[in-house]
Design an enzyme around this catalytic site. Structure first.
Site, PDB file in Angstrom:
ATOM      1  N   ASP A 122     107.731  14.236  15.855  1.00  0.00           N
ATOM      2  CA  ASP A 122     109.041  14.619  15.544  1.00  0.00           C
ATOM      3  C   ASP A 122     109.941  13.851  14.791  1.00  0.00           C
ATOM      4  O   ASP A 122     109.813  12.682  15.511  1.00  0.00           O
ATOM      5  CB  ASP A 122     109.419  15.357  16.763  1.00  0.00           C
ATOM      6  CG  ASP A 122     108.635  16.183  18.221  1.00  0.00           C
ATOM      7  OD1 ASP A 122     108.045  16.961  16.905  1.00  0.00           O
ATOM      8  OD2 ASP A 122     108.727  15.856  19.054  1.00  0.00           O
ATOM      9  N   ASP A 128     105.815  27.087  22.607  1.00  0.00           N
ATOM     10  CA  ASP A 128     106.698  25.647  23.520  1.00  0.00           C
ATOM     11  C   ASP A 128     106.718  26.609  24.498  1.00  0.00           C
ATOM     12  O   ASP A 128     107.495  27.616  24.660  1.00  0.00           O
ATOM     13  CB  ASP A 128     107.768  25.553  23.101  1.00  0.00           C
ATOM     14  CG  ASP A 128     107.575  25.074  21.638  1.00  0.00           C
ATOM     15  OD1 ASP A 128     106.690  24.347  21.002  1.00  0.00           O
ATOM     16  OD2 ASP A 128     108.468  24.875  20.570  1.00  0.00           O
TER      17      ASP A 128
END
Length: 252
Positions: free
Chosen positions: A130, A11
């Site tokens: 997500d 990330d």
């Protein structure tokens, strides 16, 4: 049986690799290109690079990063973050990315998946999603887990497959960074529903968690960040363990 894949995830925020818990409280984990090269040498099957601020801050994912990564890697990598249009994907694939992950823009406008699959091929399109378990159901979230939607996880991933996604990258927000294991029940249900590969994300804390995600969760790939970034589990060590447990993996 196809080998199960081990995929470190990086990330990226402001050019640095970061990791948090439940999508918040981020801490620095190093240079993404250096980490990616290290994982490539260690035996990772693929890598995923996600610019986690790109959607929120309305920035395009930098093609420069993809070029830099491609120069230092000899394994496939997926890149995502803020991808909204064909032009974004064209630039990234030309810069050396093997696949692109689309998240918020595809949830808002699912036709984007059709367009990308038609223009570039299903194998280049990863539908990242997500979700959080709320009131007895899995709810899809946008913008790095900041915005809940009316979409439900299973109907969305089914639609994504039908529209041409080549893979699903499912992150359980409830499990993210907790190191308490993957969302295996949801993953198994998703595996029974879909015919395309599923990458499991969120919750890896031990070698046993990976065994469980491949057996109980029926995932095709296990993705993790913290345990790799901070040296808690080595990729070679993990693969040796999995092979010993009867899980098919590609050994270094």
């Amino acid at each position: 049986m196809l080998a199960k894949r081990i995929i470190p995830c990086l990330d990226i925020k402001d050019g640095r690799t970061v990791k948090g818990v439940n999508f918040v409280n981020l801490r620095d984990a190093g240079d993404p290109v250096e980490l990616g090269a290290k994982y490539s040498l260690a035996g990772a099957d693929e890598l995923v690079f996600l610019d986690i601020t790109a959607t929120h801050e309305r920035r395009k994912t930098l093609a420069d990063l993809a070029r830099d990564i491609a120069r230092h890697l000899n394994i496939p990598f997926t890149i995502g973050g803020g991808i909204k249009a064909l032009e974004d994907v064209d630039v990234l694939l030309n810069a050396g990315a093997d696949k692109v992950a689309v998240n918020s823009a595809a949830v808002r406008r699912p036709e984007l998946i059709d367009e990308l699959a038609y223009a570039f091929g299903n194998q280049f399109v990863v539908a990242a999603v997500d979700a959080k378990f709320t009131d007895g159901q899995w709810v899809v979230y946008l913008a790095g887990g900041r915005i809940p939607t009316e979409r439900r996880l299973f109907e969305y991933v089914k639609e994504a497959q039908e529209r041409g996604a080549g893979e699903i990258l499912f992150t359980s927000m409830d499990h993210d960074g907790t190191k308490a294991g993957f969302a295996n029940e949801a993953l198994a249900e998703m595996s029974d529903l879909l015919s395309i590969p599923i990458i499991a994300s969120g919750g890896a804390g031990s070698k046993e968690d990976f065994k469980d995600v491949f057996t109980k969760g029926k995932a095709d790939a296990g993705l993790a960040a913290s345990i790799f970034h901070f040296g808690e589990v080595g990729i070679g060590e993990l693969k040796t363990y999995l092979a010993g447990e009867g899980v098919p993996v590609r050994l270094v």
